[in-house]
Design a protein around this motif. Structure first.
Motif, short mmCIF file in Angstrom:
data_model
loop_
_atom_site.label_atom_id
_atom_site.label_comp_id
_atom_site.label_asym_id
_atom_site.label_seq_id
_atom_site.Cartn_x
_atom_site.Cartn_y
_atom_site.Cartn_z
N VAL A 19 0.83 -1.21 0.00
CA VAL A 19 0.00 0.00 0.00
C VAL A 19 0.86 1.26 0.00
CG1 VAL A 19 -1.69 1.31 1.34
CG2 VAL A 19 -1.95 -1.15 1.10
N ALA A 20 1.98 1.22 0.70
CA ALA A 20 2.81 2.42 0.85
C ALA A 20 3.90 2.55 -0.20
CB ALA A 20 3.45 2.42 2.24
N ALA A 21 4.19 1.50 -0.96
CA ALA A 21 5.34 1.52 -1.87
C ALA A 21 5.02 2.29 -3.15
CB ALA A 21 5.76 0.09 -2.21
N ARG A 22 6.08 2.53 -3.93
CA ARG A 22 5.92 3.13 -5.24
C ARG A 22 5.12 2.19 -6.15
NH1 ARG A 22 12.10 5.38 -6.36
NH2 ARG A 22 12.17 6.85 -4.59
N THR A 23 4.62 2.75 -7.25
CA THR A 23 3.71 1.99 -8.10
C THR A 23 4.35 0.71 -8.64
OG1 THR A 23 2.61 4.04 -8.75
CG2 THR A 23 2.22 2.11 -10.13
N TRP A 24 5.56 0.82 -9.18
CA TRP A 24 6.18 -0.36 -9.80
C TRP A 24 6.56 -1.40 -8.76
CZ3 TRP A 24 11.13 -2.05 -8.75
CH2 TRP A 24 11.97 -1.15 -8.08
N VAL A 25 6.96 -0.94 -7.56
CA VAL A 25 7.26 -1.89 -6.48
C VAL A 25 5.99 -2.59 -6.01
CG1 VAL A 25 8.19 -2.14 -4.16
CG2 VAL A 25 9.27 -0.56 -5.76
N ALA A 26 4.93 -1.81 -5.86
CA ALA A 26 3.66 -2.38 -5.42
C ALA A 26 3.14 -3.40 -6.42
CB ALA A 26 2.63 -1.27 -5.22
#
Length: 615
Positions: free
Chosen positions: A102-109
């Motif tokens: 939920v808190a990570a950057r888009t590509w990491v998420a």
């Protein structure tokens, strides 16, 4: 007093009879689902209860026999102990991963979410088989331990409680993470920003703001995992040993080994009662909206008991903080040390490191299966000594394997279409209906998901045996549709809630009938959700094993049944080849569904933008 009770009962019955007359559209839309669940779910469960209480006459002898056996109490305690342990491990491991997604950057998420979704869509049987390969006597872990000289001979990692625990945590972890994500994304970020602007540190922000708001998700995920773990049958049967007999396995023994059907019905009733009690208590604290991952989620649950207990929770956090500071002061820990840890974001690094390990835990068993399927060895060697397509050739040239695959494809396709028709109609009625109807409808709808599948299987077998439907394709489609319809309703209902209802009102104001409005307005806008729902229904049917074992026969052998027989009789790399094909099928279908869904969403946004400009 008696007259008042009779008057109340009369008014209730009268209102129930009058409701369909005043709500004809909702009645017509809900009728298929009501008939399906009423005839093939609730009636069999009632028959199961009747068999345990009235065979051959009114008696409690079967319950006395079951509960009077000390062995059954040991089995019950083992079942509860394992379910609680699995639930706690799933929550402890899944919460950090969900928080990071939920808190990570888009590509990491997206990468982390793929690690969760891939095993979620992969067959139960394939995931269990993967752990048999990893934990086997000559499996991956034992080979690595002996290659590095840590042990001289294989250690016992399989056919015990440890192997069952690991595999069950692995299988149920995606449920935990996905439920937590749905609730966490509903928490307004403005609340945590406001706390930070008032001077709250990152730990205080999490423990005093974010975590209390995510508690409904924690309880909902824990409830689902605990209920699923209580009714687990496939994994304990394949990975467990003689000392890991659980209640679902005992029910199967009564039904298929000793052929004591009244005792099997009594044991199934006990398991069903325990499940319903746990669900009722948990639902009292969470509410059905949180269980369904409603968009209202955490933001609108302020009136629940969980919200009302926030003050006590904050007091507990303050007490724990004071104790930590007192211990640090007594040990003379420098004050700058704690500040330095915060500035170094030590907690964030530990969170990401632990979450990454959980993601690897979720993905690695599936990735190990694929290279083994190309092995030139006759055994499950990892890494493979050489590459070969012999196991894929063995699969495609086997008439039994191909026939079972075609059977599963046909049953899954029929189940997907039937579930879409029944579930979409029910979703329209529930979303556009009154709050009370939605609450009651969702409660009844969740029943097939909450009731342990071994209980549903035994109950359905009793009914289909009387109707002479055992060993027929119709029995398989009905059994699979019962479990697929709730999935379709939840997905379609979420899409309907996001639709602009003013479009339906505009069509009606221009003279369009309700049928025309649904056909030309609602269904086109819902096309992406319908495709996703059909995908879920297809995979549910294609993966279903327990119900198929009870209602199928020699003429209706599905691919999971064929794999089940192959794993129990002889574990060969042919099973790995079949598992790899199923993984590839899941990935391709999921990728196709995602492309269609995103294309549909972009088209809908474009149409809404054009309509707004035109207005």
């Amino acid at each position: 007093m008696g007259g008042q009770l009779m008057a109340t009962l009369y008014q209730t019955v009268r209102a129930a009879i009058a409701w369909p007359l005043h709500n004809r559209e909702a009645t017509l839309l809900l009728a298929p689902m009501a008939l399906l669940l009423g005839i093939f779910f609730f009636v069999p469960l009632a028959g199961l209860l009747s068999l345990s209480l009235f065979d051959p006459g009114p008696t409690l002898a079967h319950f006395q026999e079951f509960l009077g056996d000390r062995t059954n109490w040991i089995i019950l305690s083992h079942t509860f102990e394992l379910a609680i342990t699995v639930t706690l491990l799933c929550l402890l491991m899944g919460y950090p991963l969900a928080f990071w997604i939920v808190a990570a950057r888009t590509w990491v998420a997206r990468a982390l979410l793929l690690a969760v979704v891939l095993p979620f869509f992969t067959s139960y049987l394939v995931r269990t088989y993967a752990w048999m390969v990893i934990l086997g006597r000559f499996g991956v872990i034992n080979q690595l331990l002996m290659d590095f000289g840590i042990t001289e001979r294989p250690i016992d990692l399989i056919y015990n409680k440890f192997s069952v625990l690991i595999a069950m945590v692995y299988i149920l972890m995606p449920f935990t993470v996905l439920v937590l994500i749905s609730v966490m994304r509903g928490i307004p970020s403005s609340l945590t920003r406001a706390a930070a602007s008032l001077g709250a540190s990152a730990p205080q922000n999490f423990w005093r703001v974010f975590f209390p708001l995510s508690l409904p998700g924690v309880i909902a995920a824990g409830l689902l995992v605990f209920v699923f773990a209580l009714g687990f049958y496939i994994t304990p049967a394949l990975l467990g040993g003689p000392n890991t007999i659980l209640l679902p396995m005992q029910i199967d023994i009564y039904a298929n080994v000793t052929l004591n059907w009244p005792l099997a019905a009594a044991a199934a009733t006990v398991l069903l009662s325990i499940t319903l009690v746990v669900y009722t208590i948990s639902n009292h604290f969470v509410g059905i909206d949180s269980l369904l991952g409603s968009q209202h989620g955490a933001a609108q649950s302020a009136g629940t008991p969980v919200r009302r207990s926030t003050t006590a929770y904050v007091q507990l956090v303050d007490l724990a903080t004071a104790l930590v500071r007192a211990v640090a002061h007594s040990l003379r820990v420098p004050a700058g040390f704690a500040i330095g840890c915060e500035r170094a974001a030590l907690g964030g690094k530990l969170l990401r490191g632990f979450s990454l390990l959980v993601a690897v835990f979720l993905v690695s068993p599936i990735l190990i299966i694929v290279p083994i399927s190309f092995s030139s060895s006759r055994f499950l060697d990892f890494p493979p000594p050489g590459l070969s397509l012999q196991w894929y050739e063995a699969y495609f040239t086997s008439r039994a394997w191909v026939s079972a695959t075609l059977q599963s494809l046909g049953i899954a396709t029929a189940t997907a279409f039937a579930s879409l028709a029944i579930g979409s109609a029910a979703a329209m009625a529930l979303v556009r209906g009154s709050p009370r109807m939605r609450r009651v409808g969702y409660q009844l709808l969740l029943a097939p998901m909450i009731v342990p599948v071994i209980v549903s299987a035994v109950a359905l077998y009793f009914l289909f045996a009387r109707l002479q439907l055992v060993n027929t394709n119709l029995a398989l489609v009905i059994a699979h549709t019962i479990g697929a319809v709730p999935l379709v309703v939840l997905i379609v209902a979420a899409s309907l809630q996001a639709l602009n209802v003013r479009l339906e009102h505009a069509a009606a104001s221009l003279g369009a009938s309700r049928i025309v409005t649904i056909w030309k307005i609602v269904l086109p806008l819902m096309r992406p959700a319908l495709i996703v729902a059909g995908f879920f229904a297809f995979l549910h049917s294609f993966d279903e094993l327990v119900l198929s074992l009870f209602v199928s026969g020699p003429d209706t052998t599905t691919l999971p049944i064929k794999m089940w027989s192959g794993i129990r009789e002889e574990i060969t790399p042919t099973i790995a080849a079949v598992s790899s094909l199923l993984i590839a099928l899941t990935v391709v279908m999921y990728a196709g569904v995602e492309v269609v869904r995103q294309t549909g969403e972009r088209r809908n946004k474009y149409n809404e933008l054009v309509n707004d400009e035109g207005a």
